[in-house]
Design a protein around this motif. Sequence first.
Motif, PDB file in Angstrom:
ATOM      1  N   GLY A 153       0.837  -1.002  -0.076  1.00 47.27           N
ATOM      2  CA  GLY A 153      -0.015   0.063  -0.092  1.00 47.27           C
ATOM      3  C   GLY A 153       0.953   1.143  -0.021  1.00 47.27           C
ATOM      4  O   GLY A 153       0.493   2.237  -0.655  1.00 47.27           O
ATOM      5  N   ASP A 154       1.914   1.278   0.822  1.00 44.73           N
ATOM      6  CA  ASP A 154       2.904   2.391   0.825  1.00 44.73           C
ATOM      7  C   ASP A 154       3.570   2.703  -0.574  1.00 44.73           C
ATOM      8  O   ASP A 154       3.774   3.637  -0.949  1.00 44.73           O
ATOM      9  N   LEU A 155       3.935   1.292  -1.124  1.00 47.96           N
ATOM     10  CA  LEU A 155       4.736   1.205  -2.460  1.00 47.96           C
ATOM     11  C   LEU A 155       3.384   2.040  -3.423  1.00 47.96           C
ATOM     12  O   LEU A 155       4.153   2.671  -4.302  1.00 47.96           O
ATOM     13  N   LEU A 156       2.249   1.621  -3.412  1.00 47.43           N
ATOM     14  CA  LEU A 156       1.479   2.007  -4.582  1.00 47.43           C
ATOM     15  C   LEU A 156       1.289   3.542  -4.412  1.00 47.43           C
ATOM     16  O   LEU A 156       0.838   4.335  -5.350  1.00 47.43           O
ATOM     17  N   LEU A 157       1.365   4.028  -3.298  1.00 43.32           N
ATOM     18  CA  LEU A 157       1.354   5.757  -2.982  1.00 43.32           C
ATOM     19  C   LEU A 157       2.205   6.337  -4.053  1.00 43.32           C
ATOM     20  O   LEU A 157       2.176   7.284  -4.723  1.00 43.32           O
TER      21      LEU A 157
END
Length: 302
Positions: A153-157
Amino acid sequence: MSSLLQSHAKTLLCLFLFSCSTHAASTLPASPEQISAPYPHIKVQELSSAEQLIADFKQHNYQLKLVTADKTVPSYFVENLPNDLNNLPVEEKTTGFIRLLLPTVKAVNNQILLVRNELKALESKPKSAWTEAEQAWVENLMHSYDVKTNNIGDLLLQVDIIPIGMVLAQGIDESGWGTSHFAVKGNSLYGEHLPAHGGKYLTTPGGHVKVAAFDNLYAGTASYIHNLNTTRAYEQLWQLRKQLREQQNLNGYRLVAALSHYSTRGEAYVDNLRALIKHHQLDNFDQLKLDSNHATRIRFSH
């Protein structure tokens, strides 16, 4: 000249060109800045002047009004810039620069979306169901984007597109419509300084500032977007982009609000980008598709 710096070493992944991967592990998509051979393997057309490029556009009926009407842009990959764009009439120079850069920006964003969609697919599965290749691929992306949490989820940001209108506006502003020395000689359109870990560069007169240089316009565009997506100073941009995407209102005019730190001009820089986007209707290109039926490669000899 902006002060944006590259800050992360780039890990070479598998080569991957404009096509979706859904089966073999070896075809997991590479982030665009990691692709060393980004263009279709077709014959390169050599040109020597901007006038020849405009004539070629006319011959193939490549017009911006048709692009926006058809929602399709030809796969017209111009690898570098002519050194005489300033010799063209103003309208031909401006529309010519947009046309030569537009397919490349679209191709880079398409590649980012391939990576993003693959990440979202993996996020929906338990990690125990990932293959070793998928685990290694995600780990490489975490490293490349400097995500410490190991959370998709942090990477997709961070793994997301930059709207076409914003890319074009920054390219226009930073390169003087593709006429600056660094743009013509180094395929550097976006004002990037030499990254801390080194690389190809050009220098300002006197050698006081080293400006990043690239093999082609695809590489320069991919690097600029990667830097926006990895430099912590632009965390506000990531959050605003996420918010706009959720609102189905992601466009360049709105996202440039997060660029006041990109240039020493601050809010005046943002205002200028918005003026460019509005005057040249650059946000009209966001929903375009690349025409996959025919591709053209053009390279200028200086």
